[in-house]
Design an enzyme around this catalytic site. Structure first.
Site, PDB file in Angstrom:
ATOM      1  CB  THR A  95      10.948  -9.860 -12.431  1.00  0.00           C
ATOM      2  OG1 THR A  95      10.228 -10.423 -13.519  1.00  0.00           O
ATOM      3  CG2 THR A  95       9.982  -9.247 -11.440  1.00  0.00           C
ATOM      4  N   GLY A  96      13.996  -9.328 -11.789  1.00  0.00           N
ATOM      5  CA  GLY A  96      15.071  -9.080 -10.815  1.00  0.00           C
ATOM      6  C   GLY A  96      15.747  -7.736 -11.065  1.00  0.00           C
ATOM      7  N   GLY A 115      12.648 -15.259  -9.382  1.00  0.00           N
ATOM      8  CA  GLY A 115      11.801 -15.081 -10.554  1.00  0.00           C
ATOM      9  C   GLY A 115      12.655 -14.799 -11.768  1.00  0.00           C
ATOM     10  CD  GLU A 118      14.508 -19.316 -17.263  1.00  0.00           C
ATOM     11  OE1 GLU A 118      14.116 -18.136 -17.145  1.00  0.00           O
ATOM     12  OE2 GLU A 118      14.816 -20.028 -16.297  1.00  0.00           O
ATOM     13  CD  GLU A 174      18.980 -17.978  -5.460  1.00  0.00           C
ATOM     14  OE1 GLU A 174      19.450 -18.353  -6.550  1.00  0.00           O
ATOM     15  OE2 GLU A 174      19.605 -18.058  -4.393  1.00  0.00           O
ATOM     16  CE  LYS A 224       4.026 -10.438  -5.602  1.00  0.00           C
ATOM     17  NZ  LYS A 224       3.026 -11.344  -6.226  1.00  0.00           N
ATOM     18  CB  CYS A 260      15.494 -21.610 -11.968  1.00  0.00           C
ATOM     19  SG  CYS A 260      15.645 -22.404 -10.379  1.00  0.00           S
TER      20      CYS A 260
END
Ligand code: NAD
Length: 491
Positions: free
Chosen positions: A241-242, A237, A394, A259, A184, A293
């Site tokens: 979200t992780g 991401g 970030e 990741e 996805k 990242c």
């Protein structure tokens, strides 16, 4: 994918499910926009739960086929992946152009990423028949051995910053190990993922083994993460979200690898080769418009060379060529969207309010030819403290902070004072000090006298809230296999 509407030149993109290019079950689509000029370049299927159900069913069927991919000789899988790698390379110009128009990255960089993705498939083509098990001297008379087996149906959810490369990091080891995949892509960047689905079929990967579902994270992505027919989810991401994916994956205790975000340090000791550092430091954070990242977004510099380092960095940053992603000369293109630019500009305002000084950048380019795109000039903040939001969060844009330090211990403490732990660099001519520092940094991917983070052959991943698991190298195969132990009684 590419039935092109005759009047508008807008690509009519389709998902790949069970070897067939299909629309979303409910026929809904979303616009894919070129961030360099705001034009709609494609319409992609707005996939949701029903589409994920269809993809899981197709993947399961392909995985369970007794003569199918998972049961092929590993060498045959490897040779097919090598064909896939070659096809990606053959289509490098087409894929690079799609990616560049889709996310605003310079065409030169996009080309490099496509070739990089092809090399990742090549690497795992060679790894497919090197997934060794063990024999173990147990205490009963007999033979004890282990097998490395594919997990089954795996969901691979990727971000928009390096779309084809992030897809390759997950697809290649998952396929080499014999899994059936559902990829996805992020909603901003579905186009190269769709082409990968098509090229996989052309390479001879059986229908249903590489499915591509496009659609929003909150519906299509969440359905994959929660689906009980999916045995593992691999995600790249944002950290938040992780965390949500971990919660969704708990329902059937899915294997997970993550990741996530980063806020990586670039530590410069006074005895470093400052010229060499300054030549690469801008690219270590402004490449991909800072949407990386691993971006070395916090520079910690020993106080005695602070001013000189800022001076050199400023000169080097002014030389970075910001411009049209389609131009071969461009080094930094746009952000992924105007919305992302707004978010980054808010951080620049926050930094100024916090009392930091903008040394260079801080605004959009003055060139009127770039007015319609999501451009932002590379920005250096000096007079920063580690507790300011611009140094702690970030930003995911072309912004770097410079913070002075006095001792080795202080540099390490400042660098480690973050919930993230993905990457970082140490610059010093004293190799003992550089290695001491690298050993004490809580991060998964470090470099000494270099800002290079990513090597296909070496493990990549984060400490702390930057993730779980290691991609790339032989380590990645662990993410896509189960270990089975078999004891054979010889008593
Ligand atoms: P994101 O988390 O918004 O989205 C990533 C993917 O997850 C997309 O495909 C999205 O559609 C999907 N998604 C969103 N919500 C979901 C949900 N509830 N359930 C399931 N899937 C969902 O991240 P992004 O904005 O696309 O990418 C930027 C982030 O990715 C940054 O934080 C960056 O540091 C991180 N990143 C990390 C690495 C790494 O290797 N550590 C590499 C690249 C990017």
């Amino acid at each position: 994918m590419t039935t092109e509407s005759q009047t508008t030149s807008i690509l009519d993109a389709r998902m790949m499910i069970g070897g067939t290019s299909v629309a979303a079950a409910d026929g809904e689509t979303f616009d894919v926009v070129n961030p360099a000029n705001g034009s709609v370049i494609a319409r992609a299927p707005l996939g949701g739960r029903e589409d994920v159900d269809r993809a899981v069913a197709a993947a399961r069927k392909a995985f369970d086929d007794p003569k199918g991919w998972a049961n092929w000789a590993a060498g045959k899988r490897g040779r097919t992946l090598a064909k896939f790698a070659a096809l990606i390379k053959d289509h490098a110009e087409e894929l690079a152009s799609l990616e560049s128009r889709n996310v605003g990255k310079p065409i030169g960089g996009a080309r490099g990423e496509v070739i990089g993705a092809s090399l990742v498939f090549d690497y795992y083509a060679g790894a497919a028949n090197k997934l060794f098990g063990e024999t173990i001297p147990v205490s009963k008379p007999g033979i004890d051995l282990t097998l490395r087996e594919p997990i089954g149906v795996v969901g691979l959810i990727v971000p928009w910053n390096f779309p084809i490369l992030m897809a390759s990091w997950k697809l290649a080891p998952a396929l080499a190990a014999g899994n059936a995949c559902i990829l996805k892509p992020a909603s901003y960047s579905p186009l190269t993922a769709i082409r990968l689905g098509e090229l996989a079929l052309e390479a001879g990967i059986p229908a249903g083994i590489l499915n591509v579902v496009t659609g929003p994270g909150g519906t299509a992505g969440a359905s994959i993460a929660a689906h009980h027919g999916v045995g593992k989810v691999a995600f790249t991401g944002e950290t938040t979200t992780g965390q949500e994916i971990m919660r969704l994956a708990a329902g059937n205790v899915k294997k997970i690898s993550l990741e996530l975000g980063g806020k990586s340090p670039n530590i410069v000791y006074a005895d470093a080769d400052l010229e060499a550092w300054a030549a690469s430091a801008p690219y270590a954070v402004f490449d991909n418009t800072g949407q990386d990242c691993c971006a070395r977004s916090r520079i910690f510099v020993e106080r005695s060379v602070h001013e000189r380092a800022v001076e050199l960095l400023t000169v080097a940053t002014r030389r970075v060529k910001v411009g049209d992603p389609a131009s071969e000369a461009t080094e930094v293109g746009t952000l992924v969207s105007l919305r992302q630019r707004e978010r980054v500009m808010e951080y620049i305002e926050i930094g100024i309010r916090e009392g930091a000084t903008v040394v260079v950048g801080g605004d959009v380019p003055t060139d009127p030819a770039l007015a319609g795109g999501a451009y932002l000039m590379p920005t250096i903040f000096d007079h920063v403290t580690n507790d300011m939001r611009i140094a702690a969060e970030e930003i995911f844009g072309p912004v770097v902070t410079v913070i002075p330090f006095d001792t080795e211990d202080e540099a390490i403490a400042l660098a480690n004072a973050t919930p993230y732990g993905l990457s970082g660099s140490v610059w010093s001519r004293d190799i003992g000090r550089a290695l001491r520092t690298a050993k004490r940094l809580q991060a998964g991917v470090l470099s000494v006298n270099s800002n290079s983070s990513v090597h296909t052959e070496a493990p990549f991943g984060g400490y702390k809230m930057s993730g779980i698991g290691r991609e790339l190298g032989m380590h990645a195969l662990e993410l896509y296999t189960e270990v089975k132990n078999i004891f054979i009684d010889l008593g």
